[in-house]
Design an enzyme around this catalytic site. Structure first.
Site, PDB file in Angstrom:
ATOM      1  N   ASN A  56     -11.286   1.531   2.397  1.00 48.78           N
ATOM      2  CA  ASN A  56     -10.651   1.526   1.067  1.00 48.78           C
ATOM      3  C   ASN A  56     -11.397   0.680   0.046  1.00 48.78           C
ATOM      4  O   ASN A  56     -11.546   1.074  -1.113  1.00 48.78           O
ATOM      5  CB  ASN A  56      -9.197   1.021   1.178  1.00 48.78           C
ATOM      6  CG  ASN A  56      -8.320   1.999   1.926  1.00 48.78           C
ATOM      7  OD1 ASN A  56      -8.674   3.167   2.051  1.00 48.78           O
ATOM      8  ND2 ASN A  56      -7.206   1.538   2.442  1.00 48.78           N
TER       9      ASN A  56
ATOM     10  N   TRP B 255     -20.454  11.723 -20.583  1.00 55.69           N
ATOM     11  CA  TRP B 255     -21.033  11.470 -19.260  1.00 55.69           C
ATOM     12  C   TRP B 255     -22.473  11.983 -19.215  1.00 55.69           C
ATOM     13  O   TRP B 255     -22.796  12.986 -19.844  1.00 55.69           O
ATOM     14  CB  TRP B 255     -20.210  12.177 -18.184  1.00 55.69           C
ATOM     15  CG  TRP B 255     -18.761  11.788 -18.160  1.00 55.69           C
ATOM     16  CD1 TRP B 255     -17.707  12.529 -18.601  1.00 55.69           C
ATOM     17  CD2 TRP B 255     -18.205  10.553 -17.689  1.00 55.69           C
ATOM     18  NE1 TRP B 255     -16.526  11.846 -18.435  1.00 55.69           N
ATOM     19  CE2 TRP B 255     -16.806  10.623 -17.873  1.00 55.69           C
ATOM     20  CE3 TRP B 255     -18.760   9.399 -17.123  1.00 55.69           C
ATOM     21  CZ2 TRP B 255     -15.947   9.581 -17.516  1.00 55.69           C
ATOM     22  CZ3 TRP B 255     -17.900   8.360 -16.768  1.00 55.69           C
ATOM     23  CH2 TRP B 255     -16.521   8.460 -16.961  1.00 55.69           C
TER      24      TRP B 255
ATOM     25  N   TRP C 194       2.005   1.680  -3.537  1.00 58.81           N
ATOM     26  CA  TRP C 194       0.942   2.278  -4.377  1.00 58.81           C
ATOM     27  C   TRP C 194       0.918   3.793  -4.186  1.00 58.81           C
ATOM     28  O   TRP C 194       0.769   4.557  -5.148  1.00 58.81           O
ATOM     29  CB  TRP C 194      -0.428   1.701  -3.993  1.00 58.81           C
ATOM     30  CG  TRP C 194      -0.872   0.535  -4.812  1.00 58.81           C
ATOM     31  CD1 TRP C 194      -0.956  -0.757  -4.412  1.00 58.81           C
ATOM     32  CD2 TRP C 194      -1.305   0.546  -6.187  1.00 58.81           C
ATOM     33  NE1 TRP C 194      -1.408  -1.551  -5.442  1.00 58.81           N
ATOM     34  CE2 TRP C 194      -1.639  -0.782  -6.538  1.00 58.81           C
ATOM     35  CE3 TRP C 194      -1.442   1.552  -7.152  1.00 58.81           C
ATOM     36  CZ2 TRP C 194      -2.102  -1.129  -7.803  1.00 58.81           C
ATOM     37  CZ3 TRP C 194      -1.916   1.211  -8.421  1.00 58.81           C
ATOM     38  CH2 TRP C 194      -2.232  -0.111  -8.729  1.00 58.81           C
TER      39      TRP C 194
ATOM     40  N   GLU D 184       0.833  -1.215   0.000  1.00 59.51           N
ATOM     41  CA  GLU D 184       0.000   0.000   0.000  1.00 59.51           C
ATOM     42  C   GLU D 184       0.864   1.259   0.000  1.00 59.51           C
ATOM     43  O   GLU D 184       0.532   2.254  -0.639  1.00 59.51           O
ATOM     44  CB  GLU D 184      -0.936  -0.004   1.216  1.00 59.51           C
ATOM     45  CG  GLU D 184      -2.020  -1.056   1.160  1.00 59.51           C
ATOM     46  CD  GLU D 184      -2.846  -0.984  -0.117  1.00 59.51           C
ATOM     47  OE1 GLU D 184      -3.467   0.062  -0.386  1.00 59.51           O
ATOM     48  OE2 GLU D 184      -2.850  -1.978  -0.872  1.00 59.51           O
TER      49      GLU D 184
ATOM     50  N   TRP E 144     -15.845  11.195 -13.480  1.00 58.62           N
ATOM     51  CA  TRP E 144     -15.038  10.859 -12.298  1.00 58.62           C
ATOM     52  C   TRP E 144     -14.554  12.110 -11.567  1.00 58.62           C
ATOM     53  O   TRP E 144     -14.338  12.095 -10.356  1.00 58.62           O
ATOM     54  CB  TRP E 144     -13.852   9.964 -12.682  1.00 58.62           C
ATOM     55  CG  TRP E 144     -12.912  10.549 -13.711  1.00 58.62           C
ATOM     56  CD1 TRP E 144     -12.957  10.341 -15.060  1.00 58.62           C
ATOM     57  CD2 TRP E 144     -11.791  11.412 -13.477  1.00 58.62           C
ATOM     58  NE1 TRP E 144     -11.948  11.043 -15.687  1.00 58.62           N
ATOM     59  CE2 TRP E 144     -11.205  11.696 -14.738  1.00 58.62           C
ATOM     60  CE3 TRP E 144     -11.221  11.983 -12.347  1.00 58.62           C
ATOM     61  CZ2 TRP E 144     -10.074  12.520 -14.882  1.00 58.62           C
ATOM     62  CZ3 TRP E 144     -10.100  12.811 -12.484  1.00 58.62           C
ATOM     63  CH2 TRP E 144      -9.539  13.075 -13.745  1.00 58.62           C
TER      64      TRP E 144
ATOM     65  N   TRP F  47      -9.594   7.455  -8.418  1.00 58.53           N
ATOM     66  CA  TRP F  47     -10.782   7.758  -9.239  1.00 58.53           C
ATOM     67  C   TRP F  47     -10.557   7.394 -10.708  1.00 58.53           C
ATOM     68  O   TRP F  47     -11.434   6.849 -11.363  1.00 58.53           O
ATOM     69  CB  TRP F  47     -11.182   9.231  -9.083  1.00 58.53           C
ATOM     70  CG  TRP F  47     -12.088   9.386  -7.916  1.00 58.53           C
ATOM     71  CD1 TRP F  47     -11.764   9.767  -6.636  1.00 58.53           C
ATOM     72  CD2 TRP F  47     -13.495   9.087  -7.888  1.00 58.53           C
ATOM     73  NE1 TRP F  47     -12.877   9.728  -5.827  1.00 58.53           N
ATOM     74  CE2 TRP F  47     -13.946   9.323  -6.563  1.00 58.53           C
ATOM     75  CE3 TRP F  47     -14.412   8.649  -8.839  1.00 58.53           C
ATOM     76  CZ2 TRP F  47     -15.284   9.138  -6.186  1.00 58.53           C
ATOM     77  CZ3 TRP F  47     -15.734   8.461  -8.466  1.00 58.53           C
ATOM     78  CH2 TRP F  47     -16.159   8.702  -7.144  1.00 58.53           C
TER      79      TRP F  47
END
Length: 437
Positions: free
Chosen positions: A325, A290, A262, A259, A343, A366
């Site tokens: 998460n 969208w 990331w 993590e 998004w 996102w």
């Protein structure tokens, strides 16, 4: 003029701690007593509509904690409020500044601000020293063999880990040098004087038990239990050391270390591809049409979509400033794929609510959910909220906590049928991406 005190300055930003602080360590080893400063930046704070923003309170309380600790050395934190350049002009007027030390910040606004400050200081021939502190590896330290940045996580993580193992993790014993702080007594402002009020939100502890880290791989995806570290806000504002956390990961949990990797992957992406703050990492995704239905967006924001796992996540966020998460991925997928809402709308809502909001991770998450990011979920991967519930909240513990009425007549019907939404999404994405149906 001759009454000005000669000082070196440590400028606190995303490193609100006295221990293992790289720039502070180097500042305290210099030839001049060190005056710590913090600037409450009007360019950022003026954009916050909520004057009870808990993140401002968190920064304030972290600084007050530092102030309490350095009073033992008869020192104080100088707090300034306003435009950074104007604040710096005022500091240069008050002190004979010999050098300035600070830790790197990688966000586009921060880079612009630091360049302006560096330019101002250079007019007075004052050196501006900056250091790496909020990451293990930064900028171009982990790149492909040809020098190009990685855009896929797995090879990045392999290189990141191999460097970590080969080079080890340094530590900076800044706390042992606090006797070299500038002795002064400066009044500490109130939160109200900064223009904010106390929030009702509770802040998570800066301590995470070894048990949680050791069991992280097995428990991190289950929102109904206390299986995550909740250290995001502390990493965001540097009240804990990333180096200490990485050492803990090496000892206790590969999944936990993953993590942290990331986090650095997304920071590296933001550094090399700053366009992601405005548009899709993969530009072709900017062609998607969208729907952006404002009523549906409002229902999503308020946790009234008729999908209990989605609503639970949004209510947890609105109530606590935190969202589990796994559930972040579910609600992001739902907004972008089921409702076909841009998004960037969801990213902005998270940015306004999350205590642990971090531009690179929020943007990366996102864009991953929308399919538009680097190494993202493919566009045709559409989370089924019912299946996600069965897999990660099978006992409905999380849903019962946040959506107690989910089985009542008062609970809304699903805002959209899952099967219909999935097909509509695939069609819209294929059209936007120019693929044959």
């Amino acid at each position: 003029m001759e009454n000005k005190k000669s000082v070196a300055i440590h400028w606190f930003r995303r490193d609100l701690r006295l221990h293992d602080n790289n720039a502070l360590y180097h500042a305290l080893q210099g030839n001049y007593p060190v005056l710590p400063i913090f600037i409450f930046d009007a360019n950022i704070l003026d954009k916050l509509e909520n004057k009870k923003d808990a993140r401002v309170q968190f920064i304030y309380e972290s600084l007050y904690n530092i102030q309490k600790q350095i009073r033992k050395f008869n020192s104080s934190v100088l707090i300034k409020i306003g435009n950074p350049i104007e604040c710096w002009k005022s500091i240069l007027n008050e002190y004979d500044v010999k050098s300035v030390y600070t830790n790197h910040d990688y966000e586009p606004y921060a880079l612009q601000r630091d360049q302006e400050v560096k330019s101002l200081l250079s007019n007075f021939k004052i050196p501006f020293f900056t250091f790496k502190d909020q990451v293990i590896f930064e900028k171009s330290e982990v790149v492909k063999d040809d020098g190009k940045p990685y855009t896929i996580y797995t090879p990045f993580s392999r290189k990141w880990r191999s460097r970590l193992n080969a080079e080890g993790i340094p530590s900076y014993n800044s706390e042992s040098l606090l006797k070299n702080l500038h002795a002064t007594e400066i009044e500490f402002p109130t939160l109200k004087e900064i223009g904010f009020e106390k929030s009702d939100l509770l802040f998570p502890s800066d301590h995470c038990s070894d048990d949680i880290i050791q069991l992280y791989a097995d428990q991190r995806d289950i929102p109904g239990i206390n299986g995550t570290s909740r250290l995001g806000i502390h990493l965001r504002f540097g009240t804990i050391s990333i180096r200490e956390m990485a050492r803990k990961g090496q000892m206790l949990s590969d999944s936990w270390l993953n993590e942290l990797c990331w986090r650095e992957f997304y920071m590296m992406i933001l550094w090399h591809f700053p366009h992601v703050t405005e548009g899709s990492f993969k530009p072709q995704y900017d062609s998607i049409e969208w729907r952006n239905n404002e009523t549906e967006f409002q229902a999503w924001c308020e946790g009234r979509t008729g999908y209990p796992i989605v609503d639970a996540g949004m209510r947890e966020l609105n109530t606590t400033g935190y969202m589990h998460n796994r559930v972040r991925m579910i609600v992001a997928s739902f907004l972008t794929k089921h409702l076909l809402i841009d998004w960037r709308w969801g990213e902005a809502y998270f940015a306004s609510k999350l205590l642990d909001f971090d531009l690179s991770a929020n943007n990366g998450g996102w864009q991953w959910a929308a399919g538009s990011g680097c190494d993202a979920a493919p566009y045709f991967r559409i989370f089924n909220p019912y299946e996600q519930t069965k897999k990660f909240d099978s006992d409905l513990k999380y849903i019962r906590k946040w959506v107690p009425e989910f089985q009542d007549f008062s609970y809304p019907q699903p805002i959209v049928d899952h099967k219909f939404a999935r097909e509509r999404c695939l069609e819209t994405y294929k059209k936007g991406l120019g693929r044959d149906l």
